[in-house]
Structure formats: C-alpha cells, structure tokens
Scaffold this motif. Structure first.
Motif, short mmCIF file in Angstrom:
data_model
loop_
_atom_site.label_atom_id
_atom_site.label_comp_id
_atom_site.label_asym_id
_atom_site.label_seq_id
_atom_site.Cartn_x
_atom_site.Cartn_y
_atom_site.Cartn_z
N PHE A 25 -54.53 -12.25 51.88
CA PHE A 25 -56.03 -12.62 52.54
C PHE A 25 -56.54 -13.41 51.39
N LEU A 26 -56.34 -12.77 50.18
CA LEU A 26 -57.08 -13.49 49.09
C LEU A 26 -56.63 -15.00 48.94
N ALA A 27 -55.23 -15.09 48.95
CA ALA A 27 -54.40 -16.43 48.46
C ALA A 27 -55.07 -17.42 49.59
N ILE A 28 -54.83 -17.12 50.84
CA ILE A 28 -55.02 -18.09 51.87
C ILE A 28 -56.62 -18.54 52.12
N MET A 29 -57.50 -17.34 51.84
CA MET A 29 -58.98 -17.75 52.19
C MET A 29 -59.29 -18.51 50.84
N ASP A 30 -58.86 -18.51 49.64
CA ASP A 30 -59.43 -19.17 48.70
C ASP A 30 -59.26 -20.45 48.95
N ALA A 31 -58.43 -21.05 49.76
CA ALA A 31 -58.12 -22.39 49.82
C ALA A 31 -59.38 -23.01 50.90
N THR A 32 -60.09 -22.12 51.51
CA THR A 32 -61.22 -22.67 52.26
C THR A 32 -62.52 -22.15 51.82
N ILE A 33 -62.75 -21.04 51.21
CA ILE A 33 -64.02 -20.49 50.80
C ILE A 33 -64.84 -21.52 49.96
N ALA A 140 -43.31 -6.79 61.81
CA ALA A 140 -43.62 -7.45 60.58
C ALA A 140 -44.58 -8.58 60.76
N ALA A 141 -44.20 -9.28 61.80
CA ALA A 141 -44.90 -10.69 62.05
C ALA A 141 -46.64 -10.35 62.31
N ARG A 142 -46.64 -9.18 63.13
CA ARG A 142 -48.14 -8.68 63.35
C ARG A 142 -48.75 -8.47 62.08
N VAL A 143 -48.09 -8.02 61.13
CA VAL A 143 -48.79 -7.74 59.77
C VAL A 143 -49.23 -9.08 59.04
N MET A 144 -48.13 -9.96 59.31
CA MET A 144 -48.59 -11.27 58.46
C MET A 144 -49.42 -12.01 59.43
N MET A 145 -49.71 -11.72 60.53
CA MET A 145 -50.69 -12.59 61.22
C MET A 145 -52.10 -12.24 60.76
N ILE A 146 -52.42 -11.10 60.22
CA ILE A 146 -53.82 -10.67 59.68
C ILE A 146 -54.36 -11.64 59.04
N PRO A 147 -53.82 -11.83 57.86
CA PRO A 147 -54.40 -12.82 56.70
C PRO A 147 -54.04 -14.20 57.17
N THR A 148 -53.16 -14.50 57.84
CA THR A 148 -52.75 -16.06 58.49
C THR A 148 -53.94 -16.43 59.36
N ALA A 149 -54.44 -15.28 60.10
CA ALA A 149 -55.29 -15.68 61.18
C ALA A 149 -56.70 -15.54 60.62
N VAL A 150 -57.10 -14.53 60.13
CA VAL A 150 -58.30 -14.24 59.57
C VAL A 150 -59.01 -15.21 58.56
N ALA A 151 -58.24 -15.13 57.42
CA ALA A 151 -58.67 -15.76 56.17
C ALA A 151 -59.16 -17.02 56.38
N PRO A 152 -58.41 -18.27 57.14
CA PRO A 152 -58.96 -19.57 56.99
C PRO A 152 -60.12 -19.48 57.86
#
Length: 495
Positions: A25-33, A140-152
């Motif tokens: 969440f931190l790593a992906i969001m930092d590209a857009t925040i 496991a993919a559901r877990v990956m979806m949380i930061p991938t979808a929400v953070a951007p």
C-alpha cells in the motif's frame, strides 16, 4: 527475571498477508500521492515545473532499477531479512524527503525511497506465494488486490487532503507511522526464511537490466511532457533499448542470470504476463485520464478529482470476492477474456458520456471498470505462478513486477502522448482528443481480451480445485511444469 516472550502466530499466511498489504500500500500509493502536491512543492522550494517533474520520475526509475536484483537478494540473504531492510530504507527515506530544503535533496531522498519500494513489491510477492500453496493462490491474489486496487485511487485523494489541509511535507510523513508499525510487527511475528542461493551475483546482467529499465522508463515518463524528439528522451530511450537487447543476449548465455528469462518458456506464466501487460496499461491509463481531465476541463480540485476515481477501488474490492469464488471452478481464461471485454466496453463509454457528465455517472463507470478489472488482476496473479516452484518464485516475481512496472508507464505515456498531439491546438480538435482518448485504453483492454482466449485452463489446473482434484498429472515435464495426463471432456473443450 525471565525474558518476556511474544508468541508468534501459528499461521504465517496471516502474518505475511498483513505485512504485504501494509507495505505494498505504501510503495504503490507513493507513486501517485506526490503528483497532486507537485505545485506546492515547486512553489515552496522555488523551482519550475520542468525541474519538479524529476521528483516523480526519480522515484519511478529507482523503483524499477532494483527489481532485477530482488530475486537474487531474497534467495541469498533470506526474504524476511531483505524485506524488513527494504521497509526500513523506505520509511527512513520518507522522513528524509519531508526535510528536504531544495529539489536536489528531495530527488536524492526520493531515489533512496524508490530503492526500498522497488524491493518491497517483488520480495513481498515471493513471500506471499511461498506460504500459500497453489490450491490457495486465488486467496493470495485477493490479498494482493487490496493495495493494488486501493493505493493508486487513494493516493490523489489523500495527497490533496494533506497538501490543502497541512502541507506538502505530509505526503511523505504519512508513510512513517505505518512503516514503523509494520516493521515492528514483522520483526516480532514474521518467521525467518533461510537463505538458499549459493550462486554468484550476475553483475553484468544486473547493470544491463537496471540500465535498460531505467532508460526506457525515463523516456516514456518524460516523453509526453518534454517531447519525444528531445535529445534527452531520444538518448535515454535508445540507450535503454540497447541495454535491454544486450541484457537478453547476456542472460540467455550465463549459467546463473540475475533475471531468469528462461521462466518465460513457461506457457501459463508467459501468457498471463502478456495479458496482464495490456490490462495494466488500460487500467493505469484510465486512472491517469479521469482526474487529469476533470481538473483541466471542469476545474475540479485535486481532492474532488481524486474522489471521481476512488469508486474504482470499491469495484475492485467487491469484484475480487466474486472472481475469487469463480476462479477455482471456471479457471483463468474465461474470467480474463470476460473481464477485459467488459472493461473495454466500460472504458469506451467514457468517450460517449464525456468527462463533463454527472459526477455520479462517472463514478458509476469507474466502479464498473474496477469490478471488471478485478477479474483480470486476480486471474493473472493466480495463474501466472501456477506451475512456478517455490525455489523459482523469487526469479518469477522479479520478472512479473518488472513487466508490470513497464506496462504502467507505457499506458500513461500512450494516452499522455495522444493528448499532446499538435492537432489538439484548436478548440474543436482539443475537445475531440479529450473525448475520444478513452478509446485508447479501451482498445488495449480489447486486445488483452483476445489474447486471453489463448490461455489454457489446464496449465493452471494446480490453482483450480475442481480440476486439480480430478486430473492426474505427470510431474517434471519441462518448463511448463505438471501436464494433465487426461482432462474431462468439459475441460478439453474449454482449452
């Protein structure tokens, strides 16, 4: 006095899921925040808009540069140790970014921040797939979806609120408390994974891969704003392509490459990555266009523009639950083809309603686009690693994340280039370009849907309970892993 022992949770799946979601969440969001805070940063640091773009570009480039080495580092020093070290670097660099007194300092700390973030994503993916067996990869993919979808989607909203309500410094400081909390949790509960790699480090391959990724990403990130004919873009792009070609030549001829390109011989991994590339390009292009055009055409604030995008995250979260329940029975092919086709139609509707439509119309379309793309994200992330052994998970994760990073940059660069075409100078042409530019990501999604039809569900049978429980396999059959000896009639017709 006896030492106080903190019990470790018995199920490492829960522990890895917690640290993965928080750090991704931190790593992906930092590209857009940071994007919405750039005008405030430029004003405060006394620099122009051309120079301030390097704050974003430097992070994206450094993020990509370290990805090729992530698999070797995780195997050589242990995934837990590398992951926590990367999280420490990212958290410290975030705090240092907030103390920057000029653009040079800020770019330097952003590069360090990208180094930490670039290791977090592939190493975290490696840990996740090592604790989840193939039959539970959809979970496991559901877990990956949380930061991938929400953070951007959350990045622009949170960035706007922090910049308007406090100051630009807080777009970096917001990472510190969550980073420290996750680091402490990981130190206490994350089980140690012993190092497994005895191979030497492929320095030549790393330098070529890092140089190739850096050059290409810099060119596609700055090409739309600086012009594709500018010397800097042409030189870095050409150097990146030459380095990538040399890397492919080198990596296919050394015994222990830093990027194990032979994994691409794995049919389900190769096809899932190809489909994922077009899906990510379409998705990131849409996330770029909606807030940009809302601000340019309607004069919306950064916060309001970000809120138009956020329903996409809700759609992904809800859709992933549906896709996760369907995947074990249906398999990746139909979910991917159907999801991308639905996404193509939904994104295409933006061209029909225009960005000036009712906000709730736009939010509804964003929700539907996210719902459709959830089938794509879950299926590709599950199927791609279906036949990858635990020993090769680190190498496969490095390739998967490098390709996804490039796809994100190419998707944004493509639509930004269309918007910057010279013909957009007139009002009529500009309105036309802004309206029909949505057909670009819609076409990308449609191409991905066609490619998805060539995926074989049988190749991903290890991740499908309904198939895996009934199909005998003959292990050790080459780069594609286990091959079903005989499929029931329904599966034969589906593949």
């Amino acid at each position: 006095m006896a030492a106080i022992r903190v019990p470790r949770p018995a199920d490492q799946r829960t522990v890895v899921a917690v640290v993965f979601v928080a750090t991704m969440f931190l790593a992906i969001m930092d590209a857009t925040i940071v994007n919405v805070a750039l005008p405030s940063i430029a004003t405060d640091l006394g620099t122009g808009t051309d120079s301030i773009d390097t704050v974003v570009t430097s992070y994206l480039v450094s993020l990509a540069v370290v990805i090729p080495a992530s698999g070797w580092l995780a195997d050589r020093f242990g995934a837990r140790r590398v992951f926590l070290a990367a999280l420490t670097v990212f958290t410290v660099a975030s705090a240092l970014c907030a103390t920057a007194g000029d653009v040079g300092q800020l770019v330097g700390w952003r590069i360090l921040q990208g180094v930490g973030g670039g290791l977090l994503t592939p190493v975290g993916t490696t840990m996740l797939y090592r604790v989840y067996p193939p039959q539970q990869r959809a979970r496991a993919a559901r877990v990956m979806m949380i930061p991938t979808a929400v953070a951007p989607a959350l990045g622009p909203v949170l960035g706007g609120l922090l910049t308007d309500g406090l100051s630009w410094h807080w777009v970096f400081l917001v990472n510190v408390p969550l980073g420290l909390a996750t680091l402490l949790y990981g130190l206490v509960f994350l089980a140690d994974v012993p190092a497994t790699a005895a191979r030497g480090f492929d320095l030549v391959g790393f330098l070529l891969a890092a140089g190739g990724l850096a050059g290409i990403l810099y060119a596609v990130s700055t090409g739309p704003s600086h012009g594709w004919g500018s010397p800097a873009v042409l030189l870095t792009g050409a150097a990146g392509l030459v380095a990538t070609a040399a890397m492919i030549y080198w990596e296919t001829r050394v015994p222990h490459p830093v990027l194990a390109l032979e994994i691409m011989k794995n049919r389900i991994f190769r096809m899932s990555n190809l489909v994922m590339t077009f899906g990510v390009m379409a998705f990131m292009a849409l996330l770029y266009l909606v807030p940009l055009l809302a601000q340019a055409i309607e004069g919306a604030s950064s916060t309001r523009a970000g809120l138009l995008v956020f329903p996409e995250a809700v759609g992904v979260m809800i859709g992933s639950q549906v896709a996760g329940s369907l995947y074990p029975r249906i398999g990746p092919r139909r979910l991917l083809a159907g999801g991308l086709a639905a996404a193509a139609v939904t994104i295409g509707l933006f061209a029909a309603v225009t960005i000036s439509a009712s906000p709730w119309t736009l939010r509804t379309l964003m929700f539907l686009a996210g719902f459709a793309m959830s089938f794509v994200f879950l299926s590709t992330q599950t199927a791609a690693f279906a036949t990858i052994t635990p020993m090769r998970t680190g190498d496969a994760s490095a390739l998967f994340n490098a390709q996804r990073q490039l796809a994100s940059a190419f998707g944004v660069a493509l639509v930004a280039t269309v918007l910057a075409l010279p013909d957009a100078g007139s009002a009529a042409a500009g309105a036309f370009a802004r309206r029909w530019v949505f057909l670009v990501p819609a076409t990308l999604a449609l191409v991905g849907a066609v490619l998805a039809l060539f995926i074989r569900d049988a190749d991903a049978s290890a991740t499908m309970r309904s198939v895996a429980q009934r199909v005998p396999t003959s292990p050790g059959t080459g780069p594609d892993g286990p091959v079903p000896a005989k499929l029931p009639r329904r599966e034969r017709e589906a593949t």
